[in-house]
Design a protein around this motif. Structure first.
Motif, mmCIF file in Angstrom:
data_model
loop_
_atom_site.group_PDB
_atom_site.id
_atom_site.type_symbol
_atom_site.label_atom_id
_atom_site.label_comp_id
_atom_site.label_asym_id
_atom_site.label_seq_id
_atom_site.Cartn_x
_atom_site.Cartn_y
_atom_site.Cartn_z
ATOM 1 N N ASN A 256 0.896 -1.226 -0.097
ATOM 2 C CA ASN A 256 -0.033 0.173 -0.032
ATOM 3 C C ASN A 256 0.891 1.145 0.197
ATOM 4 N N PRO B 35 -7.644 -3.197 1.515
ATOM 5 C CA PRO B 35 -8.024 -3.490 2.952
ATOM 6 C C PRO B 35 -7.137 -3.948 3.802
ATOM 7 N N ASN B 36 -5.875 -4.447 3.054
ATOM 8 C CA ASN B 36 -5.182 -5.381 3.779
ATOM 9 C C ASN B 36 -3.882 -4.490 3.664
ATOM 10 N N LEU B 37 -2.582 -5.290 3.361
ATOM 11 C CA LEU B 37 -1.162 -4.622 2.987
ATOM 12 C C LEU B 37 -1.107 -4.227 1.637
ATOM 13 N N HIS B 38 -1.843 -4.756 0.735
ATOM 14 C CA HIS B 38 -1.494 -4.552 -0.597
ATOM 15 C C HIS B 38 -2.686 -3.872 -1.473
#
Length: 271
Positions: free
Chosen positions: A195, A230-233
């Motif tokens: 991100n 929404p996550n790390l990517h």
């Protein structure tokens, strides 16, 4: 009495000095002649018009056929010109990609199974083609050869297949990840990109070479959407550089696949 009238008419002269009988006879017959002449002219005009229209129709049909023939020839010439242009692009790509050995091939069939996006080439093991060899076009990466490979034919898994993947980087920032096929529009997604990475719409995405199949630097596509996930990517949609609906000629990179580079698991391409 009739005989006497005719005899008298033949002897009596009009004011113009012409016998009355002759004047009457001439008038009657002149009207008959005029009517006959008018009828003949009408028939002759109708016949001439019929012949003229028939000739014009035949001429129009001939001209129409000539136009159709010219249109067919024009389409043939356009097809030849388009093919020549594609071949020139492939030759330019081959020269640019030296010293990579490449083999030109033509697409001879697609796959009727909608769930597996592949095409068939007219090159095979007799030409030295092996599974996992990269296939490219003048615009960019097409896919990879998948087994089994026949003597004179080989199947290629297209990059837009949902089970296909390729190591990729942003040409601008060198942020790396993996581009995979996706059911949607655009049909490619760039995955495993942090991100925090700097990737924006319009960025060119190219092959990184870490997967051991695709040569480094070949075009994959252009970022169409890049959003924080929404996550790390990040959620990144990529528009392919190649128009997969009209592939006709390609180049097979005649380099056997090597082991993928696994120093950084987040960059490992493949599924």
């Amino acid at each position: 009495m009739v005989f006497h009238l005719i005899l008298i008419s033949a002897q009596v002269q009009s004011k113009a000095g012409v016998p009355v009988l002759e004047g009457i006879t001439f008038g009657v017959f002149s009207r008959l002649q005029g009517g006959a002449a008018s009828m003949i002219r009408s028939i002759g005009g109708a016949w001439s018009n019929y012949v003229g229209l028939r000739g014009a129709r035949l001429e129009n049909e001939s001209l129409k056929k000539q136009v159709e023939d010219l249109q067919v020839r024009l389409q043939e010439q356009r097809a030849v010109a388009a093919r020549s242009e594609r071949l020139q692009e492939l030759l330019a790509l081959k020269d640019k990609s030296a010293p990579l050995p490449m083999l030109a091939a033509e697409v001879i069939a697609g796959n009727p199974n909608a769930g597996l996006r592949t095409v068939t080439l007219n090159r095979g093991s007799a030409d030295g083609v092996q599974p996992d060899m990269a296939v490219i076009a003048s615009k960019g990466v097409v896919g990879r050869v998948i087994g089994p490979v026949a003597a004179h034919a080989a199947r290629v898994q297209l990059l837009i297949d949902p089970s296909a993947a390729i190591g990729a980087v942003s040409e601008r920032t060198r942020a790396g990840g993996m581009v995979a096929g996706h059911e949607g529009d655009p049909p490619l997604r760039m995955e495993l990109v942090s991100n925090l990475a700097d990737i924006v719409p319009g960025d060119a995405i190219v092959a990184s070479g870490i997967d051991g199949i695709y040569p480094r630097g070949f075009a994959i596509g252009t970022v169409e959407k890049s959003e924080r996930g929404p996550n790390l990517h990040r959620l990144i949609a990529v528009r392919p550089a190649v128009d997969f609906s009209s592939i006709e000629e390609v180049l097979i990179v005649m380099v056997p696949a090597r082991s993928a580079v696994t120093d950084d698991p987040s960059r490992e391409a493949g599924r």
